[in-house]
Design a protein around this motif. Sequence first.
Motif, PDB file in Angstrom:
ATOM      1  N   ALA A 387      -9.007  -3.710   6.556  1.00 45.34           N
ATOM      2  CA  ALA A 387      -7.791  -4.069   5.821  1.00 45.34           C
ATOM      3  C   ALA A 387      -7.200  -2.845   5.133  1.00 45.34           C
ATOM      4  CB  ALA A 387      -8.103  -5.157   4.802  1.00 45.34           C
ATOM      5  N   TYR A 388      -8.061  -2.029   4.536  1.00 41.69           N
ATOM      6  CA  TYR A 388      -7.590  -0.820   3.852  1.00 41.69           C
ATOM      7  C   TYR A 388      -6.969   0.161   4.848  1.00 41.69           C
ATOM      8  CZ  TYR A 388      -7.549   3.470   1.138  1.00 41.69           C
ATOM      9  OH  TYR A 388      -7.144   4.625   0.513  1.00 41.69           O
ATOM     10  N   ALA A 389      -7.625   0.342   5.992  1.00 41.20           N
ATOM     11  CA  ALA A 389      -7.079   1.246   7.005  1.00 41.20           C
ATOM     12  C   ALA A 389      -5.708   0.779   7.479  1.00 41.20           C
ATOM     13  CB  ALA A 389      -8.041   1.346   8.187  1.00 41.20           C
ATOM     14  N   ARG A 390      -5.534  -0.511   7.621  1.00 43.45           N
ATOM     15  CA  ARG A 390      -4.239  -1.049   8.032  1.00 43.45           C
ATOM     16  C   ARG A 390      -3.192  -0.841   6.940  1.00 43.45           C
ATOM     17  NH1 ARG A 390      -0.191  -1.494  11.327  1.00 43.45           N
ATOM     18  NH2 ARG A 390       0.950  -3.482  11.178  1.00 43.45           N
ATOM     19  N   LEU A 391      -3.561  -1.028   5.692  1.00 38.73           N
ATOM     20  CA  LEU A 391      -2.607  -0.793   4.597  1.00 38.73           C
ATOM     21  C   LEU A 391      -2.152   0.667   4.569  1.00 38.73           C
ATOM     22  CD1 LEU A 391      -4.251  -2.914   1.748  1.00 38.73           C
ATOM     23  CD2 LEU A 391      -2.159  -3.456   3.012  1.00 38.73           C
ATOM     24  N   LEU A 392      -3.064   1.586   4.880  1.00 42.56           N
ATOM     25  CA  LEU A 392      -2.671   2.996   4.960  1.00 42.56           C
ATOM     26  C   LEU A 392      -1.619   3.205   6.050  1.00 42.56           C
ATOM     27  CD1 LEU A 392      -6.115   4.842   4.592  1.00 42.56           C
ATOM     28  CD2 LEU A 392      -4.315   4.624   2.858  1.00 42.56           C
ATOM     29  N   GLU A 393      -1.763   2.517   7.165  1.00 38.15           N
ATOM     30  CA  GLU A 393      -0.794   2.642   8.253  1.00 38.15           C
ATOM     31  C   GLU A 393       0.582   2.128   7.845  1.00 38.15           C
ATOM     32  OE1 GLU A 393      -2.338   0.467  11.522  1.00 38.15           O
ATOM     33  OE2 GLU A 393      -4.106   1.739  11.801  1.00 38.15           O
ATOM     34  N   LEU A 394       0.621   1.202   6.910  1.00 39.54           N
ATOM     35  CA  LEU A 394       1.881   0.574   6.509  1.00 39.54           C
ATOM     36  C   LEU A 394       2.661   1.413   5.504  1.00 39.54           C
ATOM     37  CD1 LEU A 394       0.577  -3.112   6.179  1.00 39.54           C
ATOM     38  CD2 LEU A 394       1.918  -2.118   8.060  1.00 39.54           C
ATOM     39  N   ASN A 395       2.081   2.542   5.081  1.00 42.22           N
ATOM     40  CA  ASN A 395       2.786   3.481   4.186  1.00 42.22           C
ATOM     41  C   ASN A 395       3.329   2.796   2.928  1.00 42.22           C
ATOM     42  OD1 ASN A 395       2.455   5.796   5.896  1.00 42.22           O
ATOM     43  ND2 ASN A 395       4.051   4.936   7.238  1.00 42.22           N
ATOM     44  N   LEU A 396       2.463   2.115   2.224  1.00 43.15           N
ATOM     45  CA  LEU A 396       2.873   1.430   0.999  1.00 43.15           C
ATOM     46  C   LEU A 396       3.281   2.439  -0.073  1.00 43.15           C
ATOM     47  CD1 LEU A 396       0.084  -1.303   0.647  1.00 43.15           C
ATOM     48  CD2 LEU A 396       2.223  -1.417   1.937  1.00 43.15           C
ATOM     49  N   THR A 397       4.175   2.005  -0.921  1.00 36.55           N
ATOM     50  CA  THR A 397       4.552   2.825  -2.065  1.00 36.55           C
ATOM     51  C   THR A 397       3.505   2.702  -3.157  1.00 36.55           C
ATOM     52  OG1 THR A 397       5.757   1.040  -3.166  1.00 36.55           O
ATOM     53  CG2 THR A 397       6.990   2.367  -1.552  1.00 36.55           C
ATOM     54  N   ASP A 398       3.540   3.623  -4.117  1.00 30.11           N
ATOM     55  CA  ASP A 398       2.619   3.529  -5.254  1.00 30.11           C
ATOM     56  C   ASP A 398       2.812   2.210  -5.984  1.00 30.11           C
ATOM     57  OD1 ASP A 398       1.604   6.012  -4.649  1.00 30.11           O
ATOM     58  OD2 ASP A 398       2.794   7.078  -6.157  1.00 30.11           O
ATOM     59  N   ASP A 399       4.056   1.761  -6.073  1.00 30.79           N
ATOM     60  CA  ASP A 399       4.329   0.485  -6.734  1.00 30.79           C
ATOM     61  C   ASP A 399       3.649  -0.662  -5.990  1.00 30.79           C
ATOM     62  OD1 ASP A 399       6.026  -1.299  -8.608  1.00 30.79           O
ATOM     63  OD2 ASP A 399       6.545  -2.026  -6.595  1.00 30.79           O
ATOM     64  N   GLN A 400       3.737  -0.650  -4.674  1.00 34.22           N
ATOM     65  CA  GLN A 400       3.103  -1.726  -3.899  1.00 34.22           C
ATOM     66  C   GLN A 400       1.585  -1.681  -4.032  1.00 34.22           C
ATOM     67  OE1 GLN A 400       5.087  -0.757  -0.151  1.00 34.22           O
ATOM     68  NE2 GLN A 400       6.133  -2.752  -0.181  1.00 34.22           N
ATOM     69  N   TRP A 401       0.982  -0.495  -4.008  1.00 33.12           N
ATOM     70  CA  TRP A 401      -0.468  -0.389  -4.198  1.00 33.12           C
ATOM     71  C   TRP A 401      -0.883  -0.971  -5.549  1.00 33.12           C
ATOM     72  CZ3 TRP A 401      -4.087   0.128  -0.817  1.00 33.12           C
ATOM     73  CH2 TRP A 401      -3.889   0.858   0.356  1.00 33.12           C
ATOM     74  N   SER A 402      -0.043  -0.805  -6.563  1.00 33.76           N
ATOM     75  CA  SER A 402      -0.408  -1.283  -7.895  1.00 33.76           C
ATOM     76  C   SER A 402      -0.315  -2.800  -8.019  1.00 33.76           C
ATOM     77  CB  SER A 402       0.500  -0.643  -8.946  1.00 33.76           C
ATOM     78  OG  SER A 402       1.816  -1.183  -8.885  1.00 33.76           O
ATOM     79  N   ARG A 403       0.247  -3.457  -6.997  1.00 31.78           N
ATOM     80  CA  ARG A 403       0.495  -4.894  -7.089  1.00 31.78           C
ATOM     81  C   ARG A 403      -0.342  -5.707  -6.120  1.00 31.78           C
ATOM     82  NH1 ARG A 403       5.129  -6.608  -5.566  1.00 31.78           N
ATOM     83  NH2 ARG A 403       6.172  -4.804  -4.658  1.00 31.78           N
ATOM     84  N   LEU A 404      -1.419  -5.164  -5.595  1.00 34.58           N
ATOM     85  CA  LEU A 404      -2.231  -5.908  -4.622  1.00 34.58           C
ATOM     86  C   LEU A 404      -3.712  -5.801  -4.928  1.00 34.58           C
ATOM     87  CD1 LEU A 404      -3.884  -3.953  -2.359  1.00 34.58           C
ATOM     88  CD2 LEU A 404      -1.544  -3.487  -1.652  1.00 34.58           C
ATOM     89  N   ALA A 405      -4.453  -6.769  -4.442  1.00 37.96           N
ATOM     90  CA  ALA A 405      -5.923  -6.738  -4.460  1.00 37.96           C
ATOM     91  C   ALA A 405      -6.431  -7.565  -3.292  1.00 37.96           C
ATOM     92  CB  ALA A 405      -6.469  -7.288  -5.772  1.00 37.96           C
ATOM     93  N   ILE A 406      -7.480  -7.077  -2.655  1.00 40.14           N
ATOM     94  CA  ILE A 406      -8.129  -7.793  -1.549  1.00 40.14           C
ATOM     95  C   ILE A 406      -9.627  -7.818  -1.814  1.00 40.14           C
ATOM     96  CG2 ILE A 406      -8.734  -7.688   0.904  1.00 40.14           C
ATOM     97  CD1 ILE A 406      -5.964  -6.594   1.473  1.00 40.14           C
ATOM     98  N   LEU A 407     -10.234  -8.985  -1.627  1.00 40.05           N
ATOM     99  CA  LEU A 407     -11.683  -9.167  -1.807  1.00 40.05           C
ATOM    100  C   LEU A 407     -12.208  -9.990  -0.644  1.00 40.05           C
ATOM    101  CD1 LEU A 407     -13.555 -10.245  -5.041  1.00 40.05           C
ATOM    102  CD2 LEU A 407     -13.832 -11.579  -2.951  1.00 40.05           C
ATOM    103  N   SER A 408     -13.376  -9.620  -0.144  1.00 38.68           N
ATOM    104  CA  SER A 408     -14.049 -10.416   0.879  1.00 38.68           C
ATOM    105  C   SER A 408     -15.541 -10.413   0.591  1.00 38.68           C
ATOM    106  CB  SER A 408     -13.779  -9.840   2.277  1.00 38.68           C
ATOM    107  OG  SER A 408     -14.362 -10.653   3.281  1.00 38.68           O
ATOM    108  N   GLY A 409     -16.128 -11.602   0.505  1.00 39.40           N
ATOM    109  CA  GLY A 409     -17.542 -11.670   0.145  1.00 39.40           C
ATOM    110  C   GLY A 409     -18.266 -12.820   0.808  1.00 39.40           C
TER     111      GLY A 409
END
Length: 487
Positions: A387-409
């Motif tokens: 998921a993180y590798a895919r988010l890097l491909e999507l070229n998110l802005t700093d603002d978008q990075w500050s507004r997300l969280a992903i958890l898998s357990g």
Amino acid sequence: MERGQRADLFRSQWHCVIPMAPGTLLSDAQAMFAHGVEAVLGDRLIIDSVSFDETAMLIADHSIRKDSFDRFVVVGAGKASAAMAAGISEVIRNHLTTDSGLDFPVIGHVNVPQGCHRDLPGITIQEARPAGVNEPTVAAIEGTDRILQLVADAGPRDLVIGLISGGGSALLCRPSPGISLDDKLTVTRWLSSHGADIVALNTVRKHLSDVKGGGLLRANRAGQFLTLVLSDVLGDPLDLIASGPTVPDTSTAMDALAVLDRFDPDHQLPHVVREHLKQAADHPASTIAATDHSTFVLGNNAVAVDAAGITAEALGYNHVMHCHRQSEGDAESVGRHLADLTLTMLQADPAVHRQDAFLSGGEPTVSLADASIRGVGGRNGQLVLAAYARLLELNLTDDQWSRLAILSGGTDGEDGPSDAAGGMIDGDVHRRIMELGLDVHDAMRRNDSHGFLRQVGGLLLTGPTGTNVCDIRIALVDHPKHRRHST
């Protein structure tokens, strides 16, 4: 329900070693995960589901008359089975103890992982394998033999209660004649490392065992047999949960051979395994003798995801939930899809959406790297890395990075051969990864999610939870008008 209160509850119950600041997206995600796990704890499910009235033992719409039995024989295996045994012990003693003592004697044996021991009157709880090593052991075989002997020695006035949960396939183990423990370990490791899902894996294990595939019920001589199940298999197929020790088997030895043909086309597994399956195909196991037997699924992945969703709603999220009912495929594909859904939520209209949550349940597979380069980690960690590798491909802005969280357990608190339940990422974790210059693609290639996420505070650490109903995944997004600043 305040966010800070939920985060405190998460830490106190699951001993998370990375303190989360109250009000962050990851603290909300942890609270949702914790409530999902709490909803499927074995003792709670038993206490909520089993009761007694003046004449009968009641489970759902089923009743067993108290005058039809004289003794309880409790047997079982699995990651949640110690808690389930504690629950049934409490229910029996609360309802059937009089001034002169317990009306019905209780004996039994349950195989569990290390760290799940409970002291219960009459019931032996045996820690039959190390924590984090979901494989059969000599101790598991010894405990299984005790369980088989208990049901074989039971009489017509005994009520056997089987407590079956995820992880039971490794803990309830009696290899068929001619099959060694090493043979079973070799087959299990091979299939797991080559991407076999639980259906394929348990199809083979059932036909290399004297206890799986209805073997425990075949050994039973009690007048009545009641099985209570906590399901870790999507769709709740009874013959696959813990490899179906107390239900008729719907698969054949030919099905098991087909699995080996798929995952071992070059016949590298021990020759004795295929020979045994070929003989079993020619001489099917005896049918299960008629017995008064009932089975109830008390909890599953859907129950856990639903409870996590209730917490999401209480915390103010617009939420969507989805539980898979069959195998999802590989963890990396699931992780990439989760990242794409997260981007969709980030792009939603903030005038309509305050906070969005996507919660899902399932259990993907991982194809392991060669042992010479393999790190430490499991399917949830691999999913988070993807998921993180895919988010890097999507070229998110700093603002978008500050507004997300992903958890898998994993709800059992174990993610592969590690001490983590899974992983999590948010803007702060992303920033630490960038500062350290870590290579997520290299970590994915080597299955080293644990080593990668440990460096940046991205491990989900719960310890053994005492339950097991597959995985919970959570993606959260804050929108600009409602943004919260992490510390």
